[in-house]
Scaffold this active site. Structure first.
Site, PDB file in Angstrom:
ATOM      1  N   LEU A  33      -1.375   0.349   0.367  1.00 40.99           N
ATOM      2  CA  LEU A  33      -1.128   0.608   1.788  1.00 40.99           C
ATOM      3  C   LEU A  33      -1.771  -0.442   2.680  1.00 40.99           C
ATOM      4  CD1 LEU A  33      -1.684   4.480   1.819  1.00 40.99           C
ATOM      5  CD2 LEU A  33       0.417   3.200   1.380  1.00 40.99           C
ATOM      6  N   HIS A  34      -1.084  -0.726   3.781  1.00 39.54           N
ATOM      7  CA  HIS A  34      -1.598  -1.660   4.787  1.00 39.54           C
ATOM      8  C   HIS A  34      -1.357  -1.054   6.169  1.00 39.54           C
ATOM      9  CE1 HIS A  34       2.605  -2.608   5.254  1.00 39.54           C
ATOM     10  NE2 HIS A  34       2.682  -3.002   3.992  1.00 39.54           N
ATOM     11  N   HIS A  37       1.995   0.654   6.880  1.00 43.28           N
ATOM     12  CA  HIS A  37       2.159   2.022   6.380  1.00 43.28           C
ATOM     13  C   HIS A  37       1.403   3.012   7.271  1.00 43.28           C
ATOM     14  CE1 HIS A  37       2.610  -0.157   2.363  1.00 43.28           C
ATOM     15  NE2 HIS A  37       3.721   0.542   2.445  1.00 43.28           N
ATOM     16  N   GLY A 154       9.858   2.082   7.749  1.00 41.05           N
ATOM     17  CA  GLY A 154       9.555   0.904   8.556  1.00 41.05           C
ATOM     18  C   GLY A 154      10.793   0.052   8.766  1.00 41.05           C
ATOM     19  N   SER A 192       3.380  -6.609   4.384  1.00 43.87           N
ATOM     20  CA  SER A 192       4.064  -6.188   3.166  1.00 43.87           C
ATOM     21  C   SER A 192       3.030  -6.138   2.054  1.00 43.87           C
ATOM     22  CB  SER A 192       5.143  -7.229   2.814  1.00 43.87           C
ATOM     23  OG  SER A 192       5.492  -7.129   1.448  1.00 43.87           O
ATOM     24  N   SER A 193       3.188  -5.188   1.145  1.00 42.87           N
ATOM     25  CA  SER A 193       2.251  -5.122   0.015  1.00 42.87           C
ATOM     26  C   SER A 193       2.324  -6.416  -0.789  1.00 42.87           C
ATOM     27  CB  SER A 193       2.593  -3.935  -0.880  1.00 42.87           C
ATOM     28  OG  SER A 193       2.611  -2.761  -0.099  1.00 42.87           O
ATOM     29  N   ARG A 194       3.485  -7.066  -0.799  1.00 41.31           N
ATOM     30  CA  ARG A 194       3.646  -8.292  -1.594  1.00 41.31           C
ATOM     31  C   ARG A 194       2.897  -9.481  -0.973  1.00 41.31           C
ATOM     32  NH1 ARG A 194       9.008  -5.942  -2.759  1.00 41.31           N
ATOM     33  NH2 ARG A 194       9.085  -5.611  -5.009  1.00 41.31           N
TER      34      ARG A 194
END
Ligand code: PAF
Length: 288
Positions: A33-34, A37, A154, A192-194
């Site tokens: 999570l960031h 989120h 999102g 983004s998690s990436r």
């Protein structure tokens, strides 16, 4: 905050809430999570109210990854995610296992999928052929398990949100889909998690996606007449490839509702692009 691992337990809890007339907001995530989120969690809380319940699902869904994609290496940190959820006032984290979500046993394999056949064919769907089949299937399952009043997605994944809205309309899921704005890093990179994969020069070059959108938006807004999409695409490809580590996968200009490609681009046309930064595939989009 409760952590629920079993789909059966999640569904029993959801049924109880439904009997008690409690509003439920679901934020489906794949974890790691960031701030993006967490903005969805806050939106879900605002919309469900203090007597409502907010559920965050944390599940890296194997069905939406292609065979050569990053399912195995996708960043996972459940303890950190659970802490962030607790601090953000989440009521339930739903974190099932693959065997629970895609059961296969002596009674047979998992063999039922949900497929949206119009919006999901283009852009992400063309580059990642089984992706949306995996997304719609898991999201439909989450809706059946959590029975939310509303679910928040999102707009960084603009096409995904459109596909899910269409699925909800077509299959009569009794809930509202809310699409919240993209949250960006200070330099404009969409969260983004990436982004975790990006280091040093790759991280610096990743902002090229955002700069591309800004360039196109400025050109479109300055032009007194619509601009040919083919011309913008070829200029954009040249601009992007000036960043040595960035390789454009696709850029598309389209109608924001139907996602049909636009041959002429004007203010109000939507734009989406995907690019590899090193080995990391990133996406971004905006209304022009
Ligand atoms: O956007 C995501 O993180 C995923 O596609 C989702 C909606 C959680 C489904 O796995």
């Amino acid at each position: 905050m409760r952590i629920v691992k079993s789909p059966g337990a999640m569904q029993r809890l959801a049924k109880r809430w439904q009997r008690e007339g409690i509003r439920v907001g679901l934020v489906p995530t794949m974890g790691c999570l960031h701030a993006g989120h967490l903005s969805l969690v806050h939106r879900a809380r605002r919309l469900t109210g203090k007597d409502g319940k907010v559920v965050v699902s944390i599940y890296v869904n194997p069905a939406q990854f292609g065979p050569r994609e990053d399912f195995t290496s996708y960043p996972r940190d459940f303890m950190r995610d659970a802490r962030l959820c607790r601090e953000s006032g989440v009521d339930v984290v739903f974190a099932p296992t693959n065997a629970q979500m895609y059961p296969a046993n002596s009674r047979g394999p998992f063999s039922t999928f949900v497929v949206e056949e119009d919006l999901s064919r283009r852009m992400e769907g063309a580059s990642r052929p089984m992706h949306f089949r995996g997304v719609t299937t898991v999201v439909a399952k989450l809706f059946n398990l959590v029975r939310p009043t509303l679910a928040v997605f999102g707009s960084k994944d603009y096409q995904q949100a459109s596909v899910i809205k269409r699925m909800v309309r077509d299959l009569n899921f009794p809930l509202r889909i809310v699409v919240a704005p993209t949250v960006r890093e200070p330099d404009g990179l969409a969260m983004s998690s990436r982004n975790k994969y990006l280091r040093g020069p790759l991280r610096r070059q990743a902002v090229t996606l955002r700069h591309s959108i800004q360039r196109i938006r400025a050109a479109v807004r300055k032009s007194p007449t619509p601009i040919r999409a083919a011309r913008l695409k070829s200029e954009l490809r040249k601009f992007i490839e000036r960043a040595s580590a960035v390789r454009l996968d696709y850029v598309e200009f389209f109608d924001p509702e139907r996602l049909t490609p636009a041959s002429k681009v004007a203010p109000g046309t939507h734009m989406a692009l995907a690019a590899f930064v090193g080995k990391t595939r990133l996406i971004d989009n905006a209304s022009l």
